[in-house]
Scaffold this motif. Structure first.
Motif, short mmCIF file in Angstrom:
data_model
loop_
_atom_site.label_atom_id
_atom_site.label_comp_id
_atom_site.label_asym_id
_atom_site.label_seq_id
_atom_site.Cartn_x
_atom_site.Cartn_y
_atom_site.Cartn_z
N GLY A 289 17.22 8.91 11.98
CA GLY A 289 18.14 8.86 10.87
C GLY A 289 18.15 10.05 9.93
N THR A 290 17.18 10.92 9.98
CA THR A 290 17.18 12.07 9.07
C THR A 290 17.27 13.35 9.88
OG1 THR A 290 14.76 12.24 9.09
CG2 THR A 290 15.72 10.84 7.41
N ASP A 291 17.92 14.37 9.29
CA ASP A 291 18.03 15.67 9.97
C ASP A 291 16.68 16.36 10.06
OD1 ASP A 291 20.63 15.64 10.75
OD2 ASP A 291 21.39 16.69 8.98
N ALA A 292 15.77 16.05 9.16
CA ALA A 292 14.44 16.67 9.21
C ALA A 292 13.69 16.24 10.47
CB ALA A 292 13.64 16.29 7.97
N ALA A 293 14.11 15.11 11.04
CA ALA A 293 13.44 14.59 12.22
C ALA A 293 13.87 15.31 13.50
CB ALA A 293 13.73 13.10 12.36
N TYR A 294 14.89 16.15 13.42
CA TYR A 294 15.42 16.82 14.61
C TYR A 294 14.84 18.22 14.76
CZ TYR A 294 18.87 13.18 15.34
OH TYR A 294 19.47 11.99 15.60
N GLU A 295 14.58 18.59 16.00
CA GLU A 295 14.19 19.96 16.35
C GLU A 295 15.44 20.70 16.78
OE1 GLU A 295 11.45 19.94 19.57
OE2 GLU A 295 9.80 19.15 18.36
N LEU A 296 15.61 21.91 16.27
CA LEU A 296 16.74 22.74 16.66
C LEU A 296 16.28 23.60 17.83
CD1 LEU A 296 19.62 23.60 16.04
CD2 LEU A 296 18.69 25.35 14.53
N ARG A 297 16.99 23.54 18.94
CA ARG A 297 16.65 24.34 20.12
C ARG A 297 17.83 25.20 20.50
NH1 ARG A 297 14.07 19.49 23.79
NH2 ARG A 297 12.48 18.86 22.29
N VAL A 298 17.52 26.47 20.82
CA VAL A 298 18.55 27.43 21.19
C VAL A 298 18.12 28.09 22.48
CG1 VAL A 298 19.84 29.47 20.50
CG2 VAL A 298 19.06 27.87 18.75
N VAL A 299 19.03 28.12 23.45
CA VAL A 299 18.79 28.79 24.73
C VAL A 299 19.83 29.89 24.84
CG1 VAL A 299 18.69 28.58 27.23
CG2 VAL A 299 17.90 26.69 25.79
N ILE A 300 19.36 31.12 24.89
CA ILE A 300 20.27 32.29 24.96
C ILE A 300 20.38 32.74 26.39
CG2 ILE A 300 20.67 34.63 24.20
CD1 ILE A 300 19.14 33.92 21.69
N LEU B 256 15.96 30.60 6.35
CA LEU B 256 15.92 29.96 7.66
C LEU B 256 16.13 28.44 7.54
CD1 LEU B 256 15.47 30.93 10.58
CD2 LEU B 256 13.11 30.21 10.35
N THR B 257 15.53 27.84 6.54
CA THR B 257 15.70 26.40 6.30
C THR B 257 17.15 26.08 5.95
OG1 THR B 257 13.42 26.22 5.53
CG2 THR B 257 14.92 24.44 4.92
N ARG B 258 17.76 26.90 5.10
CA ARG B 258 19.15 26.70 4.71
C ARG B 258 20.08 26.83 5.92
NH1 ARG B 258 22.75 30.35 3.87
NH2 ARG B 258 21.24 32.02 3.65
N LEU B 259 19.86 27.87 6.72
CA LEU B 259 20.70 28.08 7.90
C LEU B 259 20.50 26.98 8.94
CD1 LEU B 259 20.36 31.93 8.23
CD2 LEU B 259 22.45 30.68 7.71
N ARG B 260 19.29 26.50 9.07
CA ARG B 260 19.00 25.40 10.00
C ARG B 260 19.81 24.16 9.60
NH1 ARG B 260 16.02 20.87 10.10
NH2 ARG B 260 15.18 20.20 12.08
N GLN B 261 19.83 23.86 8.31
CA GLN B 261 20.60 22.71 7.83
C GLN B 261 22.09 22.89 8.11
OE1 GLN B 261 19.43 19.80 6.79
NE2 GLN B 261 17.41 20.63 7.24
N GLN B 262 22.59 24.11 7.95
CA GLN B 262 24.00 24.38 8.23
C GLN B 262 24.33 24.20 9.71
OE1 GLN B 262 24.96 28.23 6.67
NE2 GLN B 262 24.87 27.55 4.53
N PHE C 186 17.42 17.89 18.86
CA PHE C 186 16.77 16.84 19.62
C PHE C 186 15.70 16.18 18.77
CE2 PHE C 186 18.49 19.82 22.65
CZ PHE C 186 19.10 18.99 23.56
N ARG C 187 15.60 14.87 18.89
CA ARG C 187 14.61 14.11 18.14
C ARG C 187 13.33 14.01 18.96
NH1 ARG C 187 17.25 9.99 15.63
NH2 ARG C 187 17.90 9.21 17.64
N PRO C 188 12.21 14.49 18.43
CA PRO C 188 10.95 14.31 19.14
C PRO C 188 10.57 12.82 19.17
CG PRO C 188 10.70 15.85 17.30
CD PRO C 188 12.06 15.26 17.22
N ASP C 189 9.72 12.45 20.09
CA ASP C 189 9.34 11.04 20.25
C ASP C 189 8.63 10.49 19.02
OD1 ASP C 189 10.42 11.08 22.77
OD2 ASP C 189 8.51 11.57 23.73
#
Length: 128
Positions: free
Chosen positions: A117-128, A77-83, A109-112
């Protein structure tokens, strides 16, 4: 009208494929977590029921396999998130993608409270 069909763009195909794999692994992880908790509870009840230790070399293999499976799924899941984050054309905006049910949306999206500057700082959100 063209903006409504942007999600069908062929350049989004790799993102859609990785996103499908991400959602599949996310679902498998949720099921594996339930199975691991169930295995832990059943092995604890078995140990209490017999009130003795298993024979030497005999251990609850199912529990260990469930925990190992959980770790593997989390790594996937971590690997796919990075991709997915690499394939997203923009940050802090929704991107329309085709997940098979019409336009779906994905975004990073970056939480407050995060550091920029880092991808770890972003939340991945998916709306189906």
């Amino acid at each position: 009208m063209a903006s409504n069909l942007d999600y069908l763009a062929p350049d989004l195909q790799p993102l859609e494929e990785i996103l499908q794999a991400y959602l599949k692994v996310e679902k498998e992880l949720a099921q594996a977590e339930i199975a691991a908790v169930s295995a832990l509870h059943s092995s604890a009840e078995t140990t209490r029921a017999f009130d003795q230790r298993p024979a030497t070399g005999n251990y609850p293999q199912h529990t260990e396999e469930a925990v190992l499976n959980l770790q593997n799924l989390r790594d996937d899941l971590t690997r796919l998130r990075q991709q997915v984050l690499k394939l997203l054309p923009v940050r802090d905006e929704w991107v329309k993608v085709n997940l098979g049910y019409g336009p779906s949306r994905v975004g990073a999206f970056r939480p407050d409270t995060s550091q920029p500057g880092t991808d770890a700082a972003y939340e991945l959100r998916v709306v189906i």
